[in-house]
Design a protein around this motif. Structure first.
Motif, mmCIF file in Angstrom:
data_model
loop_
_atom_site.group_PDB
_atom_site.id
_atom_site.type_symbol
_atom_site.label_atom_id
_atom_site.label_comp_id
_atom_site.label_asym_id
_atom_site.label_seq_id
_atom_site.Cartn_x
_atom_site.Cartn_y
_atom_site.Cartn_z
ATOM 1 N N VAL A 20 -12.279 7.800 7.577
ATOM 2 C CA VAL A 20 -10.852 8.028 7.799
ATOM 3 C C VAL A 20 -10.078 7.060 6.915
ATOM 4 C CG1 VAL A 20 -11.035 9.005 10.110
ATOM 5 C CG2 VAL A 20 -10.905 6.519 9.844
ATOM 6 N N ARG A 21 -8.954 7.527 6.383
ATOM 7 C CA ARG A 21 -8.168 6.763 5.413
ATOM 8 C C ARG A 21 -6.864 6.319 6.078
ATOM 9 N NH1 ARG A 21 -9.464 11.801 3.349
ATOM 10 N NH2 ARG A 21 -7.247 12.368 3.236
ATOM 11 N N LEU A 22 -6.791 5.057 6.463
ATOM 12 C CA LEU A 22 -5.689 4.590 7.301
ATOM 13 C C LEU A 22 -4.842 3.561 6.574
ATOM 14 C CD1 LEU A 22 -7.619 4.212 10.685
ATOM 15 C CD2 LEU A 22 -6.473 6.241 9.733
ATOM 16 N N GLY A 23 -3.574 3.885 6.403
ATOM 17 C CA GLY A 23 -2.648 2.991 5.725
ATOM 18 C C GLY A 23 -1.698 2.311 6.683
ATOM 19 N N THR A 24 -0.539 2.926 6.910
ATOM 20 C CA THR A 24 0.525 2.303 7.683
ATOM 21 C C THR A 24 0.063 1.833 9.058
ATOM 22 O OG1 THR A 24 2.105 3.758 6.559
ATOM 23 C CG2 THR A 24 2.868 2.615 8.521
ATOM 24 N N ILE A 25 -0.706 2.639 9.754
ATOM 25 C CA ILE A 25 -1.117 2.293 11.108
ATOM 26 C C ILE A 25 -2.035 1.090 11.156
ATOM 27 C CG2 ILE A 25 -3.201 3.747 11.220
ATOM 28 C CD1 ILE A 25 -2.325 4.574 14.014
ATOM 29 N N LEU A 26 -2.645 0.766 10.015
ATOM 30 C CA LEU A 26 -3.658 -0.299 9.988
ATOM 31 C C LEU A 26 -3.173 -1.549 9.260
ATOM 32 C CD1 LEU A 26 -6.543 -0.866 10.918
ATOM 33 C CD2 LEU A 26 -7.363 0.100 8.754
ATOM 34 N N VAL A 27 -2.589 -1.370 8.087
ATOM 35 C CA VAL A 27 -2.158 -2.530 7.297
ATOM 36 C C VAL A 27 -0.647 -2.640 7.178
ATOM 37 C CG1 VAL A 27 -4.296 -2.584 5.981
ATOM 38 C CG2 VAL A 27 -2.346 -1.280 5.095
ATOM 39 N N GLY A 28 0.063 -1.667 7.753
ATOM 40 C CA GLY A 28 1.511 -1.701 7.667
ATOM 41 C C GLY A 28 2.015 -1.190 6.328
ATOM 42 N N LYS A 29 3.274 -1.445 6.059
ATOM 43 C CA LYS A 29 3.877 -1.006 4.800
ATOM 44 C C LYS A 29 4.932 -2.026 4.409
ATOM 45 C CE LYS A 29 6.139 2.988 2.628
ATOM 46 N NZ LYS A 29 6.603 4.369 2.817
ATOM 47 N N GLU A 30 4.892 -2.435 3.162
ATOM 48 C CA GLU A 30 5.832 -3.431 2.681
ATOM 49 C C GLU A 30 6.016 -3.245 1.187
ATOM 50 O OE1 GLU A 30 3.990 -7.207 3.476
ATOM 51 O OE2 GLU A 30 2.479 -6.923 1.931
ATOM 52 N N THR B 117 -4.432 0.347 1.033
ATOM 53 C CA THR B 117 -3.580 -0.808 0.725
ATOM 54 C C THR B 117 -2.533 -0.528 -0.344
ATOM 55 O OG1 THR B 117 -5.310 -1.581 -0.804
ATOM 56 C CG2 THR B 117 -5.333 -2.474 1.429
ATOM 57 N N LYS B 118 -2.319 0.740 -0.669
ATOM 58 C CA LYS B 118 -1.438 1.062 -1.805
ATOM 59 C C LYS B 118 0.015 0.645 -1.570
ATOM 60 C CE LYS B 118 -0.492 5.854 -0.395
ATOM 61 N NZ LYS B 118 -0.410 7.251 -0.866
ATOM 62 N N TYR B 119 0.437 0.525 -0.314
ATOM 63 C CA TYR B 119 1.826 0.191 -0.039
ATOM 64 C C TYR B 119 2.025 -1.279 0.325
ATOM 65 C CZ TYR B 119 2.833 5.210 0.082
ATOM 66 O OH TYR B 119 2.977 6.545 -0.234
ATOM 67 N N VAL B 120 0.987 -2.085 0.210
ATOM 68 C CA VAL B 120 1.120 -3.489 0.610
ATOM 69 C C VAL B 120 0.760 -4.428 -0.537
ATOM 70 C CG1 VAL B 120 0.685 -2.974 3.041
ATOM 71 C CG2 VAL B 120 -1.237 -3.599 1.558
ATOM 72 N N SER B 121 1.143 -5.666 -0.375
ATOM 73 C CA SER B 121 0.952 -6.678 -1.406
ATOM 74 C C SER B 121 -0.494 -7.142 -1.469
ATOM 75 C CB SER B 121 1.844 -7.881 -1.099
ATOM 76 O OG SER B 121 1.434 -8.485 0.125
ATOM 77 N N LEU B 122 -0.794 -7.908 -2.503
ATOM 78 C CA LEU B 122 -2.106 -8.532 -2.630
ATOM 79 C C LEU B 122 -2.396 -9.407 -1.414
ATOM 80 C CD1 LEU B 122 -4.666 -9.607 -4.028
ATOM 81 C CD2 LEU B 122 -3.181 -11.142 -5.358
ATOM 82 N N GLU B 123 -1.405 -10.153 -0.956
ATOM 83 C CA GLU B 123 -1.617 -11.041 0.180
ATOM 84 C C GLU B 123 -1.993 -10.249 1.441
ATOM 85 O OE1 GLU B 123 0.932 -11.222 -1.964
ATOM 86 O OE2 GLU B 123 0.129 -12.999 -2.992
ATOM 87 N N ARG B 124 -1.327 -9.122 1.635
ATOM 88 C CA ARG B 124 -1.628 -8.289 2.814
ATOM 89 C C ARG B 124 -3.010 -7.649 2.670
ATOM 90 N NH1 ARG B 124 0.441 -8.141 8.031
ATOM 91 N NH2 ARG B 124 0.462 -6.019 8.854
#
Length: 237
Positions: free
Chosen positions: A225-235, A35-42
């Motif tokens: 597995v460590r999934l960022g963009t593909i799972l929670v997106g990026k914002e 979740t490092k690239y997304v907001s608290l809400e995301r």
């Protein structure tokens, strides 16, 4: 942005397929939503969507999410399990221990000493992954493969640390299949450590595979597995 639930369904289908191809059980593969690239809400939306394990790289970036979701009187009883997946400075260990259940980037004795000191003060045991630089890239953190067994032996001096497996980062490849040798090498290294290390009975996990290459990692034995963009997106926040 695409809804979290749609991302989860897409990723689940791909994980299931990778498990079927490699003869593995789906329940042996765990997902960390990075979740490092997304907001608290995301991040909240991801957790409410069923992603119980959240990963962050830096405490200063994770702090507001952790406080809102885990700390304070208003935090829900059902809380995320946090994974620290970035490079950890020894002087920052005190900020992380007691808040992040898992550390995925233990790669030097000075950091082990700092983790042990903070964990001992809190009377907790910290499950840690040893980060190994399998690819040999200068830009990657981690111990060298030949250093693993001596490093594990040295960790016996820090009883608050519980080594549970190995972690690596493969080079980014346009063709994910090209990452297979890196993941296979880490799996083989884990097998060697299980046979020769005094921690053998505890070393069962492989933290490897990200959005670009997680299917190959699963086929080669990844348990996390460590999934960022593909799972929670990026914002942006």
């Amino acid at each position: 942005m695409k809804r979290i639930q749609e991302h989860i369904q897409d990723v689940e289908a791909r994980i299931d397929a990778a498990c079927q191809r490699s003869g593995r059980r789906r329940e042996d593969v765990h997902v960390i939503a990075v979740t490092k690239y997304v907001s608290l809400e995301r991040a909240r939306e991801a957790f409410q969507g069923g992603l119980r394990h959240l990963g962050e790289n830096r405490w200063q970036d994770a702090k507001n999410k952790w406080v809102a979701m885990n700390g304070g009187e208003e935090a829900a009883e059902d809380k995320p399990v946090w994974h620290f997946i970035g490079s950890l400075q020894s002087n920052k260990a005190k900020d992380v221990i007691g808040k992040f259940t898992y550390i995925h980037s233990l790669d030097r004795l000075s950091l082990a000493e700092a983790i042990h000191k903070s964990a001992s003060a809190l009377q907790v045991e910290v499950p840690c992954f040893i980060q190994v630089n399998v690819s040999g890239e200068a830009s990657k953190q981690g111990i060298q493969p030949q250093e693993l067994l001596p490093f594990l032996d040295s960790l016996r001096a820090f009883p608050s640390i519980k080594p549970i497996g190995l972690m690596t980062m493969a080079p980014y490849e346009a063709e994910p299949e090209e990452t297979r040798p890196v993941f296979r090498a880490l799996r083989e290294l884990l097998g060697e450590a299980q046979k020769k290390s005094s921690f053998g009975h505890e070393l069962i996990h492989l933290s490897m595979g990200m959005s670009n290459d997680f299917e190959v990692a699963i086929e080669e034995g990844a348990t996390w597995v460590r999934l960022g963009t593909i799972l929670v997106g990026k914002e942006e926040e």
